[in-house]
Design an enzyme around this catalytic site. Structure first.
Site, short mmCIF file in Angstrom:
data_model
loop_
_atom_site.label_atom_id
_atom_site.label_comp_id
_atom_site.label_asym_id
_atom_site.label_seq_id
_atom_site.Cartn_x
_atom_site.Cartn_y
_atom_site.Cartn_z
N LYS A 141 -11.12 8.64 -1.58
CA LYS A 141 -10.63 7.49 -0.96
C LYS A 141 -10.89 6.20 -1.70
CE LYS A 141 -9.25 5.06 3.41
NZ LYS A 141 -9.78 5.15 4.92
N HIS A 200 -4.44 -4.41 0.56
CA HIS A 200 -4.36 -4.83 1.73
C HIS A 200 -4.80 -6.52 1.78
CE1 HIS A 200 -2.76 -1.07 4.02
NE2 HIS A 200 -3.73 -0.63 3.53
N ARG A 245 -14.29 4.46 11.99
CA ARG A 245 -13.17 5.63 12.26
C ARG A 245 -13.52 6.85 11.55
NH1 ARG A 245 -7.63 4.50 10.28
NH2 ARG A 245 -8.89 5.02 8.44
N SER A 259 -7.43 0.28 0.57
CA SER A 259 -7.99 1.31 1.49
C SER A 259 -6.68 2.45 1.37
CB SER A 259 -7.97 0.89 2.97
OG SER A 259 -8.51 2.06 3.92
N CYS A 268 0.83 -1.24 -0.06
CA CYS A 268 0.05 0.20 0.10
C CYS A 268 0.74 1.26 0.07
CB CYS A 268 -1.00 0.00 1.20
SG CYS A 268 -2.17 1.14 0.85
N GLU A 327 -3.64 -8.50 3.73
CA GLU A 327 -3.33 -8.92 5.01
C GLU A 327 -4.58 -8.60 6.04
OE1 GLU A 327 -2.40 -4.71 5.50
OE2 GLU A 327 -2.19 -6.37 3.81
#
Length: 313
Positions: A163, A235, A249, A192, A142, A237
């Site tokens: 985003k 991502h 968030r 992300s 990333c 992971e």
């Protein structure tokens, strides 16, 4: 075969509860084999969560992997106990005289920060330059992929207006490339980020093998010809709830984020998300460990040399 990590690391109990074979340091020392030495440079704020995610993927290999955790500096962090960092993480000065089979550089929440404004940009440059002579293969994830492209190809930072958040379909472009062995023709992976990785831009300005792309997310996977640098822009992971926690968030910070794409059933955040990328995440890391690290690295790391590497599969 297992991964070898300190017995007291929080990830140890989590992974064992998932029936992942984590070898004790004492047992590993009794085996007459050379484990792969992998360094994990963790740039994420929630270090315990992130290290557990990466260790889970590194465990899915027949090779024994000895993982060491690296921090970028000694500044305190509100998201990780200082005791944890002092106990389990190395400073760069402690490892710079050694060689490693692999290096993983994680993402970081720096998508809207210019490189020259990143507090540890000089340290990142130092470590990436060091890796050229001390690491067999480096995996950039990333934000680290964007930083790696800047340092290796001098590509300027390219930022999306909104985003990119969600789980996207990707197509592979070379089913015979070692990094893609076992991959389906299309697969899902989470993103992300604000960074923009246009396939056309990378093809024009680099000599990278572009291995997997998405119409919406751009380049997902690319590698240098010698497989010594591998770039993953998403991502793989991530846990099933990571995007959910990021969405909450951002809502809490008044950012009015879009609902992550193709993540919640029915695109309804009230529905529990489902992990649809787990198998290809494991396969990606397994392929990297085998074909980019194990098949390329010298048996004796003390004799590490760039002359050891070939372009053969």
């Amino acid at each position: 075969m297992p991964i070898k990590i300190p017995d007291q690391l929080p990830a140890t109990d989590i992974l064992r509860s998932e029936n992942i074979f984590v070898m004790s340091e004492a047992r590993a020392a009794s085996q007459e084999i050379r484990p792969l030495k992998v360094l994990l440079l963790n740039l994420m704020p929630k270090k315990i969560e992130t290290e557990t995610q990466f260790l889970r993927l590194l465990s899915n290999s027949p090779l024994q992997v000895d993982v060491e955790l690296l921090r970028i500096d000694n500044r305190p962090t509100k998201n990780t106990p200082t005791e944890h960092l002092d106990t389990f993480y190395r400073q760069f000065d402690m490892v710079k005289g050694r060689n490693f089979d692999g290096l993983i550089v994680t993402g970081a929440p720096l998508g809207l920060v210019q490189f020259e404004d990143v507090l540890y940009w000089e340290e990142i440059q130092t470590i990436m330059n060091w890796a050229k002579a001390h690491v067999t293969s480096t995996l950039f994830v990333c934000w680290a992929a964007q930083a790696g492209l800047k340092l290796l190809y001098d590509l300027p930072k390219r930022t999306r207006k909104e985003k990119l958040s969600g789980v996207y379909y990707h197509q592979i472009h070379d089913c015979h490339h070692p990094m893609l062995r076992g991959f389906d023709d299309t697969f899902l992976a989470p993103h992300s980020r604000y960074a923009d990785f246009s396939p056309e831009y990378l093809a024009e300005h680099t000599d990278l093998d572009i291995l997997a792309t998405s119409e919406q997310a751009g380049v997902y996977l690319a590698a240098t010809k010698d497989k010594r640098n591998v770039f993953v822009t998403g991502h793989p992971e991530y846990d099933v709830n990571t995007l959910h926690h990021e969405y909450l968030r951002d809502l809490g910070e008044g950012m009015e984020p879009n609902i992550p794409v193709n993540y919640y059933p029915g695109d309804n955040p009230e529905n529990p998300p489902v992990a649809s990328w787990r198998s290809h995440g494991h396969l990606l890391f397994s392929n990297w460990l085998n074909y980019c690290v194990y098949q390329q690295t010298p048996y004796d790391l003390e004799h590490f040399s760039e002359d050891n590497f070939t372009r053969d599969d």
